[in-house]
Motif scaffolding. Structure first.
Motif, PDB file in Angstrom:
ATOM      1  N   ALA A 160      -4.318  -4.337   9.800  1.00 30.88           N
ATOM      2  CA  ALA A 160      -5.051  -5.284   8.952  1.00 30.88           C
ATOM      3  C   ALA A 160      -5.824  -4.574   7.850  1.00 30.88           C
ATOM      4  CB  ALA A 160      -6.004  -6.106   9.812  1.00 30.88           C
ATOM      5  N   THR A 161      -5.934  -3.244   7.968  1.00 29.60           N
ATOM      6  CA  THR A 161      -6.698  -2.468   6.994  1.00 29.60           C
ATOM      7  C   THR A 161      -5.865  -1.288   6.468  1.00 29.60           C
ATOM      8  OG1 THR A 161      -7.697  -1.204   8.792  1.00 29.60           O
ATOM      9  CG2 THR A 161      -8.949  -3.097   7.944  1.00 29.60           C
ATOM     10  N   PRO A 162      -4.877  -1.562   5.611  1.00 28.82           N
ATOM     11  CA  PRO A 162      -4.023  -0.491   5.096  1.00 28.82           C
ATOM     12  C   PRO A 162      -4.787   0.456   4.177  1.00 28.82           C
ATOM     13  CG  PRO A 162      -3.591  -2.512   3.910  1.00 28.82           C
ATOM     14  CD  PRO A 162      -4.542  -2.866   5.020  1.00 28.82           C
ATOM     15  N   MET A 163      -4.165   1.586   3.910  1.00 35.28           N
ATOM     16  CA  MET A 163      -4.743   2.586   3.011  1.00 35.28           C
ATOM     17  C   MET A 163      -3.813   2.779   1.815  1.00 35.28           C
ATOM     18  SD  MET A 163      -5.579   6.644   3.669  1.00 35.28           S
ATOM     19  CE  MET A 163      -7.070   6.360   4.636  1.00 35.28           C
ATOM     20  N   THR A 164      -4.428   2.922   0.655  1.00 33.81           N
ATOM     21  CA  THR A 164      -3.709   3.289  -0.558  1.00 33.81           C
ATOM     22  C   THR A 164      -4.439   4.446  -1.207  1.00 33.81           C
ATOM     23  OG1 THR A 164      -2.733   1.124  -0.971  1.00 33.81           O
ATOM     24  CG2 THR A 164      -3.052   2.529  -2.877  1.00 33.81           C
ATOM     25  N   GLY A 204      -9.132  -2.943   3.689  1.00 29.82           N
ATOM     26  CA  GLY A 204      -8.347  -1.719   3.636  1.00 29.82           C
ATOM     27  C   GLY A 204      -9.130  -0.592   2.999  1.00 29.82           C
ATOM     28  N   TYR A 205      -8.465   0.541   2.857  1.00 28.44           N
ATOM     29  CA  TYR A 205      -9.075   1.740   2.283  1.00 28.44           C
ATOM     30  C   TYR A 205      -8.369   2.070   0.978  1.00 28.44           C
ATOM     31  CZ  TYR A 205     -10.922   2.224   6.985  1.00 28.44           C
ATOM     32  OH  TYR A 205     -11.568   1.984   8.175  1.00 28.44           O
ATOM     33  N   LEU A 206      -9.156   2.293  -0.062  1.00 24.93           N
ATOM     34  CA  LEU A 206      -8.623   2.648  -1.362  1.00 24.93           C
ATOM     35  C   LEU A 206      -9.248   3.975  -1.783  1.00 24.93           C
ATOM     36  CD1 LEU A 206      -6.881   1.913  -3.801  1.00 24.93           C
ATOM     37  CD2 LEU A 206      -8.835   0.642  -4.710  1.00 24.93           C
ATOM     38  N   VAL A 207      -8.393   4.976  -1.954  1.00 24.02           N
ATOM     39  CA  VAL A 207      -8.837   6.313  -2.324  1.00 24.02           C
ATOM     40  C   VAL A 207      -8.371   6.595  -3.741  1.00 24.02           C
ATOM     41  CG1 VAL A 207      -8.701   8.775  -1.766  1.00 24.02           C
ATOM     42  CG2 VAL A 207      -8.565   7.061   0.073  1.00 24.02           C
ATOM     43  N   LEU A 208      -9.292   6.979  -4.616  1.00 26.75           N
ATOM     44  CA  LEU A 208      -8.922   7.437  -5.948  1.00 26.75           C
ATOM     45  C   LEU A 208      -9.180   8.930  -6.001  1.00 26.75           C
ATOM     46  CD1 LEU A 208      -8.004   6.859  -8.866  1.00 26.75           C
ATOM     47  CD2 LEU A 208     -10.418   6.740  -9.451  1.00 26.75           C
ATOM     48  N   TYR A 209      -8.117   9.674  -6.234  1.00 26.84           N
ATOM     49  CA  TYR A 209      -8.190  11.131  -6.343  1.00 26.84           C
ATOM     50  C   TYR A 209      -7.977  11.471  -7.812  1.00 26.84           C
ATOM     51  CZ  TYR A 209      -6.995  16.060  -5.221  1.00 26.84           C
ATOM     52  OH  TYR A 209      -6.936  17.427  -5.145  1.00 26.84           O
ATOM     53  N   GLU A 210      -9.078  11.693  -8.509  1.00 25.57           N
ATOM     54  CA  GLU A 210      -9.049  12.018  -9.927  1.00 25.57           C
ATOM     55  C   GLU A 210      -9.009  13.537 -10.109  1.00 25.57           C
ATOM     56  OE1 GLU A 210     -11.472  10.801 -13.948  1.00 25.57           O
ATOM     57  OE2 GLU A 210     -12.635  11.189 -12.158  1.00 25.57           O
ATOM     58  N   ALA A 211      -8.349  13.981 -11.144  1.00 25.82           N
ATOM     59  CA  ALA A 211      -8.258  15.403 -11.500  1.00 25.82           C
ATOM     60  C   ALA A 211      -7.604  16.222 -10.384  1.00 25.82           C
ATOM     61  CB  ALA A 211      -9.626  15.966 -11.887  1.00 25.82           C
ATOM     62  N   TRP A 212      -6.629  15.648  -9.720  1.00 22.92           N
ATOM     63  CA  TRP A 212      -5.880  16.346  -8.676  1.00 22.92           C
ATOM     64  C   TRP A 212      -5.112  17.537  -9.240  1.00 22.92           C
ATOM     65  CZ3 TRP A 212      -0.954  16.471 -10.216  1.00 22.92           C
ATOM     66  CH2 TRP A 212      -0.536  15.458 -11.080  1.00 22.92           C
ATOM     67  N   PRO A 222       0.838  -1.205   0.000  1.00 22.26           N
ATOM     68  CA  PRO A 222       0.000   0.000   0.000  1.00 22.26           C
ATOM     69  C   PRO A 222       0.872   1.254   0.000  1.00 22.26           C
ATOM     70  CG  PRO A 222      -0.771  -1.562   1.642  1.00 22.26           C
ATOM     71  CD  PRO A 222       0.566  -2.057   1.155  1.00 22.26           C
ATOM     72  N   GLY A 223       0.352   2.326  -0.589  1.00 21.16           N
ATOM     73  CA  GLY A 223       1.100   3.570  -0.658  1.00 21.16           C
ATOM     74  C   GLY A 223       0.316   4.652  -1.370  1.00 21.16           C
ATOM     75  N   VAL A 224       1.005   5.715  -1.717  1.00 20.42           N
ATOM     76  CA  VAL A 224       0.451   6.775  -2.563  1.00 20.42           C
ATOM     77  C   VAL A 224       1.087   6.578  -3.929  1.00 20.42           C
ATOM     78  CG1 VAL A 224       0.236   9.258  -2.956  1.00 20.42           C
ATOM     79  CG2 VAL A 224       0.182   8.363  -0.617  1.00 20.42           C
ATOM     80  N   TYR A 225       0.250   6.367  -4.938  1.00 25.04           N
ATOM     81  CA  TYR A 225       0.722   6.083  -6.286  1.00 25.04           C
ATOM     82  C   TYR A 225       0.018   6.957  -7.312  1.00 25.04           C
ATOM     83  CZ  TYR A 225       2.399   1.595  -4.397  1.00 25.04           C
ATOM     84  OH  TYR A 225       3.037   0.616  -3.672  1.00 25.04           O
ATOM     85  N   GLN A 226       0.690   7.162  -8.435  1.00 22.13           N
ATOM     86  CA  GLN A 226       0.035   7.718  -9.607  1.00 22.13           C
ATOM     87  C   GLN A 226      -0.540   6.544 -10.381  1.00 22.13           C
ATOM     88  OE1 GLN A 226       2.192  11.118 -11.567  1.00 22.13           O
ATOM     89  NE2 GLN A 226       3.873  10.272 -10.340  1.00 22.13           N
ATOM     90  N   TRP A 227      -1.736   6.728 -10.924  1.00 17.78           N
ATOM     91  CA  TRP A 227      -2.400   5.623 -11.624  1.00 17.78           C
ATOM     92  C   TRP A 227      -3.214   6.171 -12.776  1.00 17.78           C
ATOM     93  CZ3 TRP A 227      -7.709   3.360 -10.673  1.00 17.78           C
ATOM     94  CH2 TRP A 227      -7.870   2.127 -11.310  1.00 17.78           C
TER      95      TRP A 227
END
Length: 161
Positions: free
Chosen positions: A140-144, A103-111, A22-27
């Motif tokens: 047990a619940t990572p964030m990306t 876990g938590y998955l955040v998609l930040y579009e148009a940042w 898990p991490g902060v990634y560009q996608w």
């Protein structure tokens, strides 16, 4: 390009199945035909594996206040959320009102909207997201957090895929 979409899809699969840290990634999210990223199947794929998903549409956030309001709405922050950076950080490190199995998955579009209009606010938002990812990484619940944009990159943020 179709080959790129395959790699991006594989990387997301590796992430939600726990094979990628898990991490902060560009996608560059593969979009569904005729739809934007929000119309793609990424939330369903992640939720099937037990992830809690959050979609931030950055087109609505071109300054600090608009961004902090957007995250309050998307994450359904509690009433005590103060609408400032410290409160944003506290809420991301808590999330007790948003339970998840995986876990938590955040998609930040148009940042790029925020990055272009208010570079300082954008960098602070990235710092808060990075801190939250670090706080959750050994649980047990990572964030990306995935920063989705076409043709624009963030220096120092690795690419997913």
């Amino acid at each position: 390009m179709p080959g790129d979409d395959v790699g991006e899809n594989r990387a997301l699969t590796d992430l939600i199945e726990g094979r990628l840290k898990p991490g902060v990634y560009q996608w560059r999210a593969p979009a569904a035909p005729g739809a934007g990223v929000a119309g793609a199947d990424w939330p369903a794929r992640a939720e099937e594996k037990g992830w809690r998903t959050f979609y931030l549409n950055g087109r609505r956030a071109r300054d600090k206040d608009a961004f902090l309001q957007l995250v309050a709405e998307v994450f359904h922050f509690p009433e005590w959320y103060g609408g400032n950076w410290d409160a944003f950080e506290d809420c991301l490190r808590d999330l007790s009102w948003a339970p998840t199995g995986r876990g938590y998955l955040v998609l930040y579009e148009a940042w790029a909207e925020l990055a272009e209009a208010d570079q300082r606010a954008f960098r602070t938002a990235l710092d808060v997201f990075s801190g939250a990812v670090t706080a959750w990484q050994d649980t047990a619940t990572p964030m990306t957090v995935l920063l989705s944009s076409i043709g624009v990159e963030v220096a120092g943020v690795p690419k997913l895929g």
